[in-house]
Design an enzyme around this catalytic site. Structure first.
Site, PDB file in Angstrom:
ATOM      1  N   GLY A  50     -55.218  33.934  26.314  1.00 23.13           N
ATOM      2  CA  GLY A  50     -55.844  32.697  26.744  1.00 23.13           C
ATOM      3  C   GLY A  50     -54.827  31.577  26.650  1.00 23.13           C
ATOM      4  N   GLN A  55     -51.488  23.237  26.317  1.00 26.36           N
ATOM      5  CA  GLN A  55     -50.466  24.076  25.678  1.00 26.36           C
ATOM      6  C   GLN A  55     -49.193  24.165  26.517  1.00 26.36           C
ATOM      7  OE1 GLN A  55     -53.410  27.403  24.643  1.00 26.36           O
ATOM      8  NE2 GLN A  55     -51.831  27.527  23.050  1.00 26.36           N
ATOM      9  N   CYS A  98     -52.282  31.956  17.774  1.00 22.12           N
ATOM     10  CA  CYS A  98     -52.218  30.959  18.835  1.00 22.12           C
ATOM     11  C   CYS A  98     -50.794  30.883  19.346  1.00 22.12           C
ATOM     12  CB  CYS A  98     -52.658  29.601  18.292  1.00 22.12           C
ATOM     13  SG  CYS A  98     -52.620  28.270  19.497  1.00 22.12           S
ATOM     14  N   LEU A  99     -50.640  30.805  20.659  1.00 20.17           N
ATOM     15  CA  LEU A  99     -49.306  30.692  21.240  1.00 20.17           C
ATOM     16  C   LEU A  99     -48.606  29.414  20.802  1.00 20.17           C
ATOM     17  CD1 LEU A  99     -50.067  31.962  24.862  1.00 20.17           C
ATOM     18  CD2 LEU A  99     -49.030  33.233  22.960  1.00 20.17           C
ATOM     19  N   HIS A 140     -61.844  29.246  21.160  1.00 16.41           N
ATOM     20  CA  HIS A 140     -60.474  28.837  20.855  1.00 16.41           C
ATOM     21  C   HIS A 140     -59.925  27.919  21.950  1.00 16.41           C
ATOM     22  CE1 HIS A 140     -56.369  29.897  19.143  1.00 16.41           C
ATOM     23  NE2 HIS A 140     -56.039  29.383  20.328  1.00 16.41           N
ATOM     24  N   GLU A 141     -60.053  28.339  23.214  1.00 14.10           N
ATOM     25  CA  GLU A 141     -59.476  27.563  24.316  1.00 14.10           C
ATOM     26  C   GLU A 141     -60.215  26.247  24.531  1.00 14.10           C
ATOM     27  OE1 GLU A 141     -56.606  28.455  25.067  1.00 14.10           O
ATOM     28  OE2 GLU A 141     -56.765  30.487  24.296  1.00 14.10           O
ATOM     29  N   HIS A 144     -58.985  23.774  22.029  1.00 18.91           N
ATOM     30  CA  HIS A 144     -57.697  23.180  22.408  1.00 18.91           C
ATOM     31  C   HIS A 144     -57.897  21.950  23.287  1.00 18.91           C
ATOM     32  CE1 HIS A 144     -54.354  25.465  20.894  1.00 18.91           C
ATOM     33  NE2 HIS A 144     -54.824  26.623  21.356  1.00 18.91           N
TER      34      HIS A 144
END
Length: 180
Positions: A50, A55, A98-99, A140-141, A144
């Protein structure tokens, strides 16, 4: 998997764009389609499941995903202007990463079921819902895009461990050298 689009750098925790609530998308045009393509390319290049637009440094309410639900069904898509409308099914604690916090994973509580409403890149209404890992991804997304990161959901020793790990992460160290 190779995606259309250009791979963009993933912003790391500490970048202000990750802590700022994103703006709604108002223009459903070629630029938005290109952004979604770039997000997929960036997510796949980083081995993610995701990715939120902020990000990659774009403060717009868009996320992409490619992950499986509790039954093993793969879900691939995007949501523009998402709103998390359902979080239920009890709380599950599972490892999350997380990226934007590369290499860090901590047990994070999330609801077992989640649903998001929004629109697609052409402005058509969509509703996406899932269980298990996919529900975790949706939460999660969306977080963000509201200026949050998964460590915000941690508490106690786990939160202290996460904050300590962030402080000492090699991607979170200020550059060295003299002033110019």
């Amino acid at each position: 998997m190779k995606a259309r689009g250009t791979v963009r750098a993933i912003r790391k925790l500490g970048d202000p764009v990750l802590r700022t609530e994103c703006d709604p998308v108002r223009s459903f045009d070629a630029d938005l389609a290109r952004l979604v393509d770039d997000m997929f390319a960036s997510m796949y290049a980083a081995d993610g499941v995701g990715l939120a637009a902020n990000q990659i440094g774009v403060a717009l309410r868009v996320f992409v995903y490619d992950c499986k639900d509790a039954q093993g069904t793969r879900h691939v898509g995007h949501v523009v202007n998402p709103v998390l409308v359902v979080e239920d099914g009890g709380t599950e604690v599972d490892e999350e990463g997380c990226l934007s916090l590369p290499g860090l994973h901590f047990p994070t509580p999330r609801h077992a079921h989640a649903a998001v409403t929004g629109v697609d890149i052409e402005g058509r209404p969509v509703q996406v819902e899932g269980t298990g890992y996919f529900a975790r991804c949706l939460q999660h997304e969306t977080s963000h895009l509201n200026g949050g990161v998964y460590i915000d959901f941690l508490s106690g020793d786990t939160r202290r461990d996460a904050l300590r790990a962030v402080r000492s992460a090699d991607w979170n160290t200020p550059p060295t050298g003299g002033q110019s």
